[in-house]
Design a protein around this motif. Sequence first.
Motif, PDB file in Angstrom:
ATOM      1  N   ASN A  15       0.610  -0.776   0.707  1.00  0.00           N
ATOM      2  CA  ASN A  15       0.165   0.240  -0.071  1.00  0.00           C
ATOM      3  C   ASN A  15       0.757   1.355   0.285  1.00  0.00           C
ATOM      4  N   ASN A  16       0.473   2.387  -0.715  1.00  0.00           N
ATOM      5  CA  ASN A  16       1.102   3.574  -0.984  1.00  0.00           C
ATOM      6  C   ASN A  16       3.169   3.126  -0.452  1.00  0.00           C
ATOM      7  N   ASN A  31      -0.171   7.710  10.811  1.00  0.00           N
ATOM      8  CA  ASN A  31      -1.439   8.568  10.824  1.00  0.00           C
ATOM      9  C   ASN A  31      -1.150  10.234  10.045  1.00  0.00           C
ATOM     10  N   LYS A  32      -0.097  10.418   9.814  1.00  0.00           N
ATOM     11  CA  LYS A  32      -0.215  12.087   9.023  1.00  0.00           C
ATOM     12  C   LYS A  32      -0.436  11.914   7.452  1.00  0.00           C
ATOM     13  N   PRO A  33      -0.802  13.117   6.733  1.00  0.00           N
ATOM     14  CA  PRO A  33      -1.296  12.715   5.424  1.00  0.00           C
ATOM     15  C   PRO A  33       0.678  13.508   5.325  1.00  0.00           C
ATOM     16  N   VAL A  34       1.116  12.168   4.696  1.00  0.00           N
ATOM     17  CA  VAL A  34       2.946  12.341   4.060  1.00  0.00           C
ATOM     18  C   VAL A  34       2.215  12.063   2.347  1.00  0.00           C
ATOM     19  N   SER A  48      -0.027   8.964   1.011  1.00  0.00           N
ATOM     20  CA  SER A  48      -0.941   8.367   2.352  1.00  0.00           C
ATOM     21  C   SER A  48      -2.279   8.348   2.404  1.00  0.00           C
ATOM     22  N   ALA A  49      -2.792   7.707   2.783  1.00  0.00           N
ATOM     23  CA  ALA A  49      -4.565   7.921   2.300  1.00  0.00           C
ATOM     24  C   ALA A  49      -4.823   9.335   2.927  1.00  0.00           C
ATOM     25  N   GLU A  50      -4.057   9.209   3.873  1.00  0.00           N
ATOM     26  CA  GLU A  50      -5.006  10.670   4.399  1.00  0.00           C
ATOM     27  C   GLU A  50      -4.843  11.607   3.305  1.00  0.00           C
ATOM     28  N   VAL A  51      -3.468  11.580   2.371  1.00  0.00           N
ATOM     29  CA  VAL A  51      -3.667  12.977   1.212  1.00  0.00           C
ATOM     30  C   VAL A  51      -4.650  12.376   0.439  1.00  0.00           C
ATOM     31  N   LYS A  52      -4.631  12.071  -0.071  1.00  0.00           N
ATOM     32  CA  LYS A  52      -5.610  10.448  -1.028  1.00  0.00           C
ATOM     33  C   LYS A  52      -7.399  11.182  -0.269  1.00  0.00           C
ATOM     34  N   ALA A  53      -7.653  10.983   0.972  1.00  0.00           N
ATOM     35  CA  ALA A  53      -8.760  11.297   1.147  1.00  0.00           C
ATOM     36  C   ALA A  53      -9.156  12.829   0.796  1.00  0.00           C
TER      37      ALA A  53
END
Length: 433
Positions: A15-16, A31-34, A48-53
């Motif tokens: 993943n990523n 857990n940070k946007p990277v 990262s998932a956070e950034v995709k979101a």
Amino acid sequence: MGTQSQPIFALVDVNNFYVSCERAFNPRLQNKPVVVLSNNDGCAVARSAEVKALGVKMGAPWFHMTDLIKQHGIIGLSSNYTLYGDMSNRVMTILRGYSPHVEVYSIDECFLNVDGMGGIWETPTVMGQDIRKKVLKWTALPVCVGFATSKTLAKLANHVAKKLPLFDGVCDFTTMSEARMRWLFERIDVGDVWGVGRRISARLHAMNIHTVQDLKDASPSMIRQSFGVVTERTLQELRGVSCMAMDEVVPPRREIISSRSFGKLLTSADEIAQAISTYVARAAEKLRNQRSVCGAVHVFIHTNPFREQDRQYSNGMTVPLSVQTDDNRLIVSAALSGFDLIFKEGYNYKKAGIVLMNLASNTNIQGTLFNDSKTRANSVAVMNAMDTINQRYGQDVLHLASTGLSARWSMKSENRSPAYTTRWEEIPTAYAR
DNA sequence: TCTGGGGTCCTAGGACCC
DNA sequence: TCTGGGGTCCTAGGACCC
């Protein structure tokens, strides 16, 4: 698992990947946007998932994200490909423990043929969960696993495993009911299928083929007619008919590219020529590492298409080499002679690159060490050079033709005796370095 | 101001040959 | 005036992938 007739493929995918590699060595990124950025920190090559979101697309320029960076504290990291390559190798080594038949498909993806593993694993899902656990424990990288009877379906299963938390990172189509698969396929866009890119996706939608299920149900002959054999094969694979075998041995590259955007705009021929020499050196090193020679070099340059205020120019040219060679100097001079022909004054150049083309195995190439080895000093130099080359290629490969009036060498091919030529212009010059 | 890099395969059409 | 047919090889461009 593992019936006799149908192959079973697993696709394991990190993943990523680049972001996960960075996180493995810096837990504070968890857990940070990277995002990991491309060359010159230009644009996002991993999110990262956070950034995709947050809606950041693949390839989005970093300087376009300024608002999001402020609001959400997105962390941008320069890429470290040496690290990623090393992490990739570790993952692949672990995966080889699960099947003798693996195909390393890309830096972060691997196909496994898991036929006949039923004696070891109760179900594919059990195996998939074990893979996830072990890779995470040994490398700190999260992976998802998809199982199916064709590679395309395995990719799709992997996609499902990633998107739907319900599956807990492992999706197995081989034991899934028809009804459930249909339910899934009716909800996945046809553009998410491996082998269906932007163009074909748009054309399929225009033909009222919107979902994976629509494509699976389409007429193969019609698809072939409209899109060619590749897309027809994709359709068959969606039906579970395996059309793509495992490529377990990596064949040598058929072309080798080296190109870069410049950190700043360049205008002078000298600066760009310098860059091109560097690109050739890097590509030629890869060429020699895979024991190939090249027969032509393509050189290209272009301006920055995003600068609308600039006049635009792009051009490229393929320069044939008089002999197939891996000699840096011959390739550089060919590339630069091509560059001279396409370079035009008065433009702001942003990017240049070269492509080594017409690659062949170097098992029967030949050359001369010195044009004139009449003197004793030269003969000694020839012998020393031969030692150097022998060290690089091994004693068995190299054949020394003569140290008399001329010194010639050739690579032994497997079933033929080496061919010689006595005409200097026909053989690469001065191989010794 | 700043927008990646490296690959593969297929196909259509031209050059060339007999 | 009529103006073959079939084959190979090469290349450029388009599509895809990560």
